[in-house]
Enzyme design. Structure first.
Site, PDB file in Angstrom:
ATOM      1  N   PRO A  90       0.822  -1.224   0.000  1.00  0.00           N
ATOM      2  CA  PRO A  90       0.000   0.000   0.000  1.00  0.00           C
ATOM      3  C   PRO A  90       0.851   1.266   0.000  1.00  0.00           C
ATOM      4  O   PRO A  90       0.326   2.364  -0.134  1.00  0.00           O
ATOM      5  CB  PRO A  90      -0.826  -0.123   1.296  1.00  0.00           C
ATOM      6  CG  PRO A  90      -0.097  -1.104   2.146  1.00  0.00           C
ATOM      7  CD  PRO A  90       0.647  -2.012   1.234  1.00  0.00           C
ATOM      8  N   ASP A 170     -10.996   1.657 -24.011  1.00  0.00           N
ATOM      9  CA  ASP A 170     -11.402   1.481 -22.615  1.00  0.00           C
ATOM     10  C   ASP A 170     -11.167   2.762 -21.832  1.00  0.00           C
ATOM     11  O   ASP A 170     -10.292   3.555 -22.191  1.00  0.00           O
ATOM     12  CB  ASP A 170     -10.555   0.381 -21.947  1.00  0.00           C
ATOM     13  CG  ASP A 170     -11.127  -1.010 -22.162  1.00  0.00           C
ATOM     14  OD1 ASP A 170     -12.313  -1.109 -22.501  1.00  0.00           O
ATOM     15  OD2 ASP A 170     -10.363  -1.977 -21.988  1.00  0.00           O
TER      16      ASP A 170
HETATM   17  N1  SAM Z   1       1.706  -2.880   7.551  1.00  0.00           N
HETATM   18  C1  SAM Z   1       1.661  -2.587   6.151  1.00  0.00           C
HETATM   19  C2  SAM Z   1       1.574  -1.077   5.941  1.00  0.00           C
HETATM   20  O1  SAM Z   1       1.006  -0.409   6.780  1.00  0.00           O
HETATM   21  O2  SAM Z   1       2.067  -0.583   4.917  1.00  0.00           O
HETATM   22  C3  SAM Z   1       0.453  -3.258   5.484  1.00  0.00           C
HETATM   23  C4  SAM Z   1       0.574  -4.729   5.392  1.00  0.00           C
HETATM   24  S1  SAM Z   1      -0.802  -5.494   4.602  1.00  0.00           S
HETATM   25  C5  SAM Z   1      -1.815  -5.945   5.956  1.00  0.00           C
HETATM   26  C6  SAM Z   1      -0.157  -7.037   4.053  1.00  0.00           C
HETATM   27  C7  SAM Z   1       0.267  -7.085   2.611  1.00  0.00           C
HETATM   28  O3  SAM Z   1      -0.858  -6.892   1.776  1.00  0.00           O
HETATM   29  C8  SAM Z   1       1.284  -6.068   2.182  1.00  0.00           C
HETATM   30  O4  SAM Z   1       2.592  -6.457   2.495  1.00  0.00           O
HETATM   31  C9  SAM Z   1       1.055  -6.001   0.681  1.00  0.00           C
HETATM   32  O5  SAM Z   1       1.756  -7.014  -0.003  1.00  0.00           O
HETATM   33  C10 SAM Z   1      -0.432  -6.275   0.562  1.00  0.00           C
HETATM   34  N2  SAM Z   1      -1.243  -5.073   0.363  1.00  0.00           N
HETATM   35  C11 SAM Z   1      -2.105  -4.533   1.257  1.00  0.00           C
HETATM   36  N3  SAM Z   1      -2.708  -3.454   0.756  1.00  0.00           N
HETATM   37  C12 SAM Z   1      -2.236  -3.285  -0.499  1.00  0.00           C
HETATM   38  C13 SAM Z   1      -2.467  -2.320  -1.525  1.00  0.00           C
HETATM   39  N4  SAM Z   1      -3.316  -1.303  -1.344  1.00  0.00           N
HETATM   40  N5  SAM Z   1      -1.789  -2.458  -2.689  1.00  0.00           N
HETATM   41  C14 SAM Z   1      -0.908  -3.460  -2.871  1.00  0.00           C
HETATM   42  N6  SAM Z   1      -0.641  -4.405  -1.928  1.00  0.00           N
HETATM   43  C15 SAM Z   1      -1.291  -4.320  -0.762  1.00  0.00           C
END
Ligand code: SAM
Length: 248
Positions: A90, A170
């Site tokens: 994220p 698109d």
């Molecule tokens: N503690 C992290 C932070 O606050 O940035 C978030 C971890 S999340 C619970 C677990 C995993 O989900 C991340 O390591 C990532 O690979 C994925 N993930 C969660 N949200 C995402 C998003 N918006 N885009 C891409 N990957 C995401």
């Protein structure tokens, strides 16, 4: 053929790749997708992939060794920096259609899915070459995010969509939102399809579609008009919309 490798603790989640356009693109040899279970690269009796964070706090963090081992083994014989190694996070750059287009030009992509609190910072610092977020919200794992990226990229590969050029109109491909679509019946509950679409006049249909794309973008995402490539006629039409708004 494009090759996509995905490193994950949940390969079962990728069942979506076995359907529809993604399935057909693989069957047609346009893309070769490989799923790798992160646990297989972990060592020791218990093949541990995650540990609590240094400094305390809740949750678990994915250890660096299995991730480095897996990526080095997947890219064996290749220059490590020749292909994007993308961490789903994220905190990454926000995914857009133009990033999908950019990624679709590569021969190979490697996607890393995080879980729990995410991955050890040394993965981000010393292994990955790109970080992508699919939006400003937090998912449980990177699998859904990786599937979003793979879907958006694969449908851009030449031959992936049935109708040639379908991806070109698109939403976002042209910098605008796409206008409305209609299909049979021509009249439904008294709501009629616009006459121009049934006129058989290709030029008028194309002009109507362009104007409806401009109208929709104007109404819903005016921010996109700041960067879209616009012709003089487009600008004139937008001027008409603006004047109409002033009149009301
Ligand atoms: N503690 C992290 C932070 O606050 O940035 C978030 C971890 S999340 C619970 C677990 C995993 O989900 C991340 O390591 C990532 O690979 C994925 N993930 C969660 N949200 C995402 C998003 N918006 N885009 C891409 N990957 C995401």
């Amino acid at each position: 053929m494009m090759r996509i490798d995905i490193l994950t603790l949940l390969p079962e989640a990728f069942i979506y790749l076995n359907y529809s356009i993604l399935q057909r693109a693989q069957a047609a040899g346009l893309v070769d997708i490989h799923l790798h279970h992160l646990r297989e690269s972990a060592t020791g009796k218990h093949r541990v992939t995650d540990e609590p964070p240094f400094g305390g706090g809740g949750g678990m963090v994915l250890k660096p060794e299995p991730i480095f081992t897996a990526v080095e083994s997947i890219l064996q014989g290749e220059q490590m920096n020749d292909h994007p190694i993308i961490l789903m996070t994220p905190q990454g750059r926000p995914f857009t259609q133009s990033i999908a287009q950019e990624l679709s030009q590569h021969e190979r992509l490697l996607l890393i899915c995080g879980r729990y609190e995410g991955v050890d910072e040394r993965v981000r610092q010393h292994l990955v070459t790109d970080e992508i977020s699919i939006g400003d919200y937090v998912l449980t794992g990177g699998e859904l995010a990786a599937m979003v990226v793979v879907d958006a990229v694969v449908r851009l590969l030449p031959g992936a969509l049935g109708a040639a050029g379908a991806a070109e109109t698109d939403s976002h491909a042209t910098g605008l939102l796409e206008g409305p679509h209609y299909t049979k019946p021509a009249s439904f509950r008294g709501w009629d399809v616009p006459d121009v679409l049934r006129s058989g006049h290709a030029g008028q249909v194309a002009r109507w579609r362009r104007q409806e794309a401009l109208r929709r973008t104007w109404e819903r995402r005016p921010d996109l008009l700041l960067t879209a490539v616009l012709s003089e006629e487009d600008k004139w039409f937008l001027g008409q919309l603006a004047a109409g708004e002033e009149d009301t």
